[in-house]
Scaffold this active site. Sequence first.
Site, short mmCIF file in Angstrom:
data_model
loop_
_atom_site.label_atom_id
_atom_site.label_comp_id
_atom_site.label_asym_id
_atom_site.label_seq_id
_atom_site.Cartn_x
_atom_site.Cartn_y
_atom_site.Cartn_z
CE LYS A 13 3.56 -25.31 10.40
NZ LYS A 13 4.90 -24.69 10.51
NE ARG A 88 0.98 -19.39 11.98
CZ ARG A 88 1.41 -20.05 10.92
NH1 ARG A 88 0.66 -20.94 10.33
NH2 ARG A 88 2.62 -19.83 10.48
NE ARG A 127 10.12 -22.23 3.23
CZ ARG A 127 9.16 -22.24 4.15
NH1 ARG A 127 8.45 -23.34 4.36
NH2 ARG A 127 8.93 -21.16 4.88
NE ARG A 160 6.77 -18.95 2.82
CZ ARG A 160 6.19 -19.72 3.74
NH1 ARG A 160 5.92 -20.99 3.44
NH2 ARG A 160 5.92 -19.28 4.94
NE ARG A 171 7.51 -17.18 8.79
CZ ARG A 171 8.12 -17.97 7.92
NH1 ARG A 171 9.20 -17.55 7.29
NH2 ARG A 171 7.67 -19.18 7.69
P1 AP5 Z 1 8.56 -26.84 5.39
O1 AP5 Z 1 7.96 -28.19 5.32
O2 AP5 Z 1 8.30 -25.92 4.25
O3 AP5 Z 1 8.24 -26.16 6.81
P2 AP5 Z 1 6.89 -25.62 7.42
O4 AP5 Z 1 6.81 -26.12 8.82
O5 AP5 Z 1 5.73 -25.93 6.52
O6 AP5 Z 1 7.23 -24.08 7.46
P3 AP5 Z 1 6.43 -22.81 6.97
O7 AP5 Z 1 7.44 -21.69 6.96
O8 AP5 Z 1 5.69 -23.03 5.68
O9 AP5 Z 1 5.42 -22.63 8.13
P4 AP5 Z 1 4.84 -21.36 8.64
O10 AP5 Z 1 3.97 -21.94 9.66
O11 AP5 Z 1 5.68 -20.25 9.09
O12 AP5 Z 1 4.23 -20.69 7.32
P5 AP5 Z 1 2.76 -20.67 6.71
O13 AP5 Z 1 2.88 -20.78 5.26
O14 AP5 Z 1 1.85 -21.59 7.46
O15 AP5 Z 1 10.15 -27.03 5.56
C1 AP5 Z 1 11.03 -25.90 5.65
C2 AP5 Z 1 12.35 -26.20 4.91
O16 AP5 Z 1 13.02 -27.27 5.58
C3 AP5 Z 1 12.15 -26.67 3.45
O17 AP5 Z 1 13.17 -26.12 2.66
C4 AP5 Z 1 12.27 -28.20 3.53
O18 AP5 Z 1 12.81 -28.74 2.33
C5 AP5 Z 1 13.24 -28.39 4.70
N1 AP5 Z 1 12.94 -29.59 5.49
C6 AP5 Z 1 11.71 -30.03 5.90
N2 AP5 Z 1 11.83 -31.16 6.65
C7 AP5 Z 1 13.17 -31.42 6.73
C8 AP5 Z 1 13.94 -32.45 7.37
N3 AP5 Z 1 13.36 -33.44 8.09
N4 AP5 Z 1 15.30 -32.42 7.24
C9 AP5 Z 1 15.89 -31.42 6.52
N5 AP5 Z 1 15.22 -30.42 5.87
C10 AP5 Z 1 13.87 -30.43 5.98
O19 AP5 Z 1 2.28 -19.19 7.13
C11 AP5 Z 1 2.83 -18.04 6.50
C12 AP5 Z 1 2.10 -16.80 7.03
O20 AP5 Z 1 0.69 -16.87 6.74
C13 AP5 Z 1 2.15 -16.60 8.56
O21 AP5 Z 1 3.34 -15.96 8.97
C14 AP5 Z 1 0.89 -15.74 8.77
O22 AP5 Z 1 1.11 -14.41 8.43
C15 AP5 Z 1 -0.10 -16.35 7.80
N6 AP5 Z 1 -0.88 -17.43 8.42
C16 AP5 Z 1 -0.89 -18.76 8.05
N7 AP5 Z 1 -1.71 -19.47 8.83
C17 AP5 Z 1 -2.26 -18.59 9.72
C18 AP5 Z 1 -3.19 -18.71 10.80
N8 AP5 Z 1 -3.72 -19.89 11.13
N9 AP5 Z 1 -3.52 -17.60 11.49
C19 AP5 Z 1 -3.02 -16.39 11.18
N10 AP5 Z 1 -2.12 -16.22 10.17
C20 AP5 Z 1 -1.74 -17.29 9.45
#
Ligand code: AP5
Length: 217
Positions: A13, A88, A127, A160, A171
């Site tokens: 994402k 979410r 990552r 992270r 997660r």
């Molecule tokens: P990346 O693009 O970083 O993946 P992502 O989908 O953004 O994953 P996240 O872990 O950031 O999402 P998340 O939803 O768990 O975390 P968030 O920060 O929102 O890609 C991942 C890896 O793969 C990278 O190394 C990249 O290089 C590689 N990659 C990408 N595309 C690729 C491809 N096509 N081919 C090969 N490699 C690839 O949330 C963190 C925490 O915050 C949550 O756990 C929660 O506690 C809190 N939080 C956030 N939002 C909310 C909400 N709305 N409500 C409640 N709590 C929340």
Amino acid sequence: MNLVLLGAPGAGKGTQAKYIAEYYHIPHISTGDIFRRHLSEGTPLGQQARTYMAEGKLVPDDITDAMVDERLRLPDAIRGFILDGFPRNVNQGTALEVMLADRERHLDAVIYINVPRDVLIERLVGRRVCPQCGATYHVRFDPPKVDGICNVCRSSLVQRPDDRLETVATRLSVYSEETAPLTAFYQERGNLLEIDGTKSVQSVYEAIIQRLGARHD
Ligand code: AP5
């Protein structure tokens, strides 16, 4: 263009949101990034979110909804936005509908990046992020030019804390139980675009732009 990016942790994402935001000249609004910024600045909001994030659980809806509502009020979000990590759960999906209706706006599309569990785990555990400028890498799929060093600002890369294997499992369970039902929620509303997220970053990006373009022709 008012967009939501949906997908499990590690689906790509954040990677895709950056490019889509540039393409449409709209802000990339990542709730995870906003929470991490508050954490590193030690704000009261960061203190509230800390334990939930460390355990891989969702921050309570009232805190998260208020934060998104405030962000959507900033002037740069008037011409559109791409939300990454929000909503979410179905309650947050309903809250977003109310926020947009209050502003006489609606979602143009919800992009759902679909990636199987084994690939998600490999992506998350491998990552690495730059604590200084926020650039994201992967030890295997997108390594930096110099091992462990950011290409952009030369800072040392870190993992992270929630990307450690034990937290990744929590997660992914939280995603299955709380976030996955949002695909049906948006399917019912007719604005879900499902994308195969297992291809290269460039291929996934091209597929998203093509599907969004076809929808608005
Ligand atoms: P990346 O693009 O970083 O993946 P992502 O989908 O953004 O994953 P996240 O872990 O950031 O999402 P998340 O939803 O768990 O975390 P968030 O920060 O929102 O890609 C991942 C890896 O793969 C990278 O190394 C990249 O290089 C590689 N990659 C990408 N595309 C690729 C491809 N096509 N081919 C090969 N490699 C690839 O949330 C963190 C925490 O915050 C949550 O756990 C929660 O506690 C809190 N939080 C956030 N939002 C909310 C909400 N709305 N409500 C409640 N709590 C929340």
